[in-house]
Scaffold this active site. Structure first.
Site, PDB file in Angstrom:
ATOM      1  N   ASP A  39       6.951 -10.959 -16.441  1.00  0.00           N
ATOM      2  CA  ASP A  39       6.319 -12.329 -15.635  1.00  0.00           C
ATOM      3  C   ASP A  39       7.199 -13.384 -15.766  1.00  0.00           C
ATOM      4  OD1 ASP A  39       4.173 -10.767 -14.732  1.00  0.00           O
ATOM      5  OD2 ASP A  39       3.049 -11.055 -16.620  1.00  0.00           O
ATOM      6  N   HIS A  62      10.632  -8.134 -11.899  1.00  0.00           N
ATOM      7  CA  HIS A  62       9.004  -8.836 -11.735  1.00  0.00           C
ATOM      8  C   HIS A  62       8.193  -7.820 -12.036  1.00  0.00           C
ATOM      9  CE1 HIS A  62       6.280 -11.884 -11.709  1.00  0.00           C
ATOM     10  NE2 HIS A  62       6.764 -12.675 -10.604  1.00  0.00           N
TER      11      HIS A  62
END
Length: 584
Positions: free
Chosen positions: A561, A557
């Protein structure tokens, strides 16, 4: 007799090296496999061990000089190995006739035995093997091979022969485990395994002699005795009066900084001698430099990038921070006193067998923890209707396998879908390099292979250029060679994204861990028949039995995204549910 010290070849594509530092001076005693000098090449920096015990007679190549591999850079006089002090031994005879005989007496016995690699004790059982060895031919050293340019050490996991056994050239002799692969190592010559110098479970540097093979008539010799050769080493240490003048040990200069905590820092921070020298010259504290190598190792590029960004001496203010732990240690005695009053907790001994981790298991553990600590792991799970793919495979499988000579599995279907998804979201096929993102030109797919002794991830390189048949053949070949320990280091390097298939064992799905420095891993669950609501062209709903798989994308992450991950999986799902490709 003199033994040449040569510039080693640290990889197939490396033809020269630079001597950055000599760790011993002429006249000093050295032990076999003791670090002798440091080198720097285009690929690696390394400490090179001494090829024999004795006295460093001559240094032929000075520090800073670059020479080709196999160039003689120094000479070790192995005849002086047994002398108590190499320089005084020769002049001792003329001026001091009395002390000379006592010192000269043990030298021949030790030297002759060491020359043959046998025990230093002179009794008949140890002395007898020498003549047969000469009759059977000179002993051939078996060395720890270098299994790749970035591999510096290996662990012997199993000896396939015992001392005294006959061996044929190229016959598997022992098994090793490295950071990259496990492999069987063939014998370099035919003969009799005379000696095993390194036991199972021991990790040694590449080019270390691990055994010797004698001629067909050679007699086996004991494997343990070479260790006593290290006994003379304490003779230099326990000299209390001379300890102060003789204290400066050249080897210790490898430490990056003169601070008292330098040794501890060296143990905690993984770097090469060249990196430590660059840091020292630019007044940079290595603990401030992020390492991108295996286990956080700081590479030459890491330190140069850091200096370019922050300038020399940028980490100098952090030096006093090394003293920060000191205040924390002062109240410790009080805590220790309070703790001492409480009885230690009782450890319950449970029945069962205690076995040590294998080298491969240790490496897997290290890398998994490193990855969880490095990447911000998130997982997205999609249900995918595989009915179209399952029916196609069942329909053509027999003829396809006869035509192409390889089994037809679901893996190439998933790999093709993965590459289709990457076209939609290239960020999935990237890596984190320092503070930058590298978008890879090629799709190099790592295929996780479960073995009885662990897990390994060989890589299908340039998968985007392969046909369906070529992809299946490459996947099958790597899997077979992984199970038979025939992989080479290049087979497990250079991956840009990974597929793992725990679904073959029946789970719905798993949440796999990313393989660094990649940013994504695709996990396959099992394929199950499930009732699914199906809507026809007129909008009418019905329940049908469909083949369903759950695909899990584990992603970093920091870079990827959630929207990117989901859009990637949408593209993968669409490709599989509407599969319409010629598979050969």
């Amino acid at each position: 007799m003199p033994t040449d010290v040569v510039m080693p070849q640290m990889g197939e594509s490396i033809f020269e090296g630079t001597i950055t530092k000599w760790l011993k001076k002429p006249g000093e005693k050295v032990q076999r496999d003791e670090p002798l000098f440091e080198i720097s090449t285009d690929k690696v920096d390394a400490e090179i061990p001494a090829p024999a015990s004795g006295v460093l007679k001559e240094i032929k190549i000075k520090e800073g000089a670059t020479v080709q591999v196999n160039t003689v850079v120094g000479v070790i006089d192995s005849d002086g190995a047994g002398a108590a002090a190499a320089p005084p031994a020769k002049p001792a005879a003329p001026p001091q006739a009395a002390p000379a005989p006592p010192q000269a007496q043990p030298v021949p016995a030790v030297t002759s035995n060491q020359a043959n690699g046998a025990s230093t004790a002179p009794p008949p059982p140890a002395a007898e093997p020498a003549p047969p060895a000469q009759a059977g031919g000179a002993a051939i050293d078996v060395v720890m091979p270098q299994m790749g340019e970035s591999i510096f050490e290996g662990t012997i996991t199993k000896w396939l022969k015992k001392v005294g056994d006959k061996v044929q050239r190229d016959e598997p002799l022992f098994e090793i485990s490295t950071d990259k692969v496990d492999a069987e190592i063939p014998a370099p010559s035919s003969g009799v395994l005379r000696e095993i110098k390194v036991k199972e479970g021991t990790t040694v540097q590449v080019n270390t002699v691990v055994a010797t093979i004698g001629g067909a008539g050679a007699a086996a010799q004991p494997s343990a005795p070479p260790k006593p050769a290290a006994a003379p080493a304490p003779a230099a240490a326990p000299a209390p009066p001379a300890a102060r003048p003789a204290q400066p040990e050249p080897v210790r200069e490898v430490v990056s900084f003169p601070a008292p905590a330098a040794v501890a820092e060296r143990e905690a921070i993984r770097s090469s001698p060249l990196v430590r020298r660059i840091a020292r010259e630019n007044n940079v504290a290595l603990e401030q430099v992020p390492g991108t190598g295996l286990g956080g190792r700081i590479s030459k590029q890491d330190i140069l990038s850091f200096i370019q960004q922050h300038g020399p001496g940028a980490a100098a203010p952090a030096r006093p921070a090394a003293a920060m732990p000191m205040p924390a240690q002062q109240p410790q005695p009080q805590r220790a006193a309070a703790t001492a009053q409480a009885p230690p907790p009782q450890v319950q001994v449970l029945p069962g067998e205690m076995v040590p981790m294998t080298p491969m298991r240790k490496k897997i553990a290290e890398r998994m923890v490193e990855s969880k600590r490095t990447s911000a792991h998130v997982h997205s799970i999609f249900k995918v209707d595989m009915t179209r793919v399952v029916r196609l495979r069942e329909k053509i499988r027999k003829g396809w396998e006869e035509r192409n000579g390889v089994k037809l599995t679901y893996m190439p279907f998933i790999a093709k879908a993965l590459m289709h998804g990457i076209k939609t979201k290239p960020i999935i096929n990237s890596s984190v390099i320092g503070d930058s993102i590298q978008y890879h030109k090629n799709v190099n797919i790592g295929i996780a292979v479960a073995l009885e002794w662990g897990l390994i991830v060989p890589v299908v390189k340039g998968a985007e250029n392969m046909s369906f048949v070529g992809l299946q053949r490459a996947i099958s070949d790597l899997g077979e060679r992984a199970r038979t320990k025939k992989l080479v280091p290049d087979d497990v390097q250079g991956g840009t994204i990974t597929i793992t298939n725990p679904g073959i064992y029946g789970p719905q799905f798993g949440t796999p861990i990313i393989l660094q420095p990649q940013v994504a891993i695709l996990g396959m669950g099992g394929i199950f028949k499930e009732p699914v609501v199906v809507t026809d062209e007129d909008g009418n709903d019905s329940i049908a039995v469909r083949h369903i798989i759950r695909l899990v994308l584990g992603y970093d992450h920091r870079i990827v995204d959630g929207a990117d991950a989901d859009q990637f999986l949408v593209a993968v799902r669409s490709y599989l549910e509407n599969f319409n490709e010629d598979i050969g």
